[in-house]
Design a protein around this motif. Structure first.
Motif, PDB file in Angstrom:
ATOM      1  N   ALA A 198      -6.530   2.754   2.586  1.00  0.00           N
ATOM      2  CA  ALA A 198      -5.896   3.116   3.859  1.00  0.00           C
ATOM      3  C   ALA A 198      -6.948   3.411   4.925  1.00  0.00           C
ATOM      4  N   LEU A 199      -8.030   4.065   4.517  1.00  0.00           N
ATOM      5  CA  LEU A 199      -9.126   4.333   5.447  1.00  0.00           C
ATOM      6  C   LEU A 199      -9.781   3.031   5.884  1.00  0.00           C
ATOM      7  N   ASP A 200     -10.058   2.161   4.911  1.00  0.00           N
ATOM      8  CA  ASP A 200     -10.714   0.892   5.221  1.00  0.00           C
ATOM      9  C   ASP A 200      -9.876   0.014   6.154  1.00  0.00           C
ATOM     10  N   CYS A 201      -8.563   0.112   6.054  1.00  0.00           N
ATOM     11  CA  CYS A 201      -7.667  -0.668   6.908  1.00  0.00           C
ATOM     12  C   CYS A 201      -7.436  -0.014   8.267  1.00  0.00           C
ATOM     13  N   LEU A 211       0.813  -1.218   0.000  1.00  0.00           N
ATOM     14  CA  LEU A 211       0.000   0.000   0.000  1.00  0.00           C
ATOM     15  C   LEU A 211       0.848   1.271   0.000  1.00  0.00           C
ATOM     16  N   VAL A 212       1.883   1.320   0.804  1.00  0.00           N
ATOM     17  CA  VAL A 212       2.720   2.517   0.882  1.00  0.00           C
ATOM     18  C   VAL A 212       3.363   2.807  -0.469  1.00  0.00           C
ATOM     19  N   ASP A 213       3.981   1.790  -1.076  1.00  0.00           N
ATOM     20  CA  ASP A 213       4.616   1.996  -2.385  1.00  0.00           C
ATOM     21  C   ASP A 213       3.610   2.424  -3.445  1.00  0.00           C
ATOM     22  N   GLN A 214       2.451   1.813  -3.431  1.00  0.00           N
ATOM     23  CA  GLN A 214       1.441   2.111  -4.454  1.00  0.00           C
ATOM     24  C   GLN A 214       0.914   3.540  -4.351  1.00  0.00           C
TER      25      GLN A 214
END
Length: 131
Positions: free
Chosen positions: A94-97, A45-48
């Protein structure tokens, strides 16, 4: 062009475009935001989200370089718009996680929503940018 770049300002470089400055700032804010994400998200997620947020400004710069050909200019702006929307999708993830709060999501999402609108107006007024 008043909502795209300052009035009475000659555009000599992609760096003179308000939309480029907004994209660059948005990418910087995404970078800072993702520094708090869990370590296990570093290579996913961070890289994307960092890649897509940074790509918006890069595509705007590339569009500026290709403005001799209106179709190429529009194509690159369209790609920039796609990267902005991709960033919004990663922010949703990111919100969903639970990695960001709804307020953080709203703040960051609004920047990329605004970018999408500005890019659309540039596409609609492409002939005024192209020679």
């Amino acid at each position: 062009m008043s909502d795209i770049t300052p009035r009475n300002k000659t555009i000599q470089s992609f760096r003179d475009l308000d939309v480029y400055s907004l994209a660059r700032g948005g990418a910087g804010k995404v970078f800072l935001l993702t520094r708090t994400f869990p370590r296990e998200e570093r290579f996913s997620l961070v890289d994307q989200v960092r890649r897509s947020s940074r790509a918006v400004a890069a595509m705007i710069a590339e569009a500026w370089a290709r403005r001799r050909y209106e179709a190429a200019f529009i194509n690159k702006l369209n790609e920039a718009q796609g990267e902005a929307m991709e960033t919004q999708s990663w922010l949703d993830q990111a919100l969903d996680c639970g990695y960001i709060t709804p307020d953080q999501h709203h703040t960051h999402d609004a920047v990329f929503q605004q970018l999408g609108g500005k890019l659309q107006r540039m596409i609609e007024k492409s002939s005024s940018f192209c020679s």
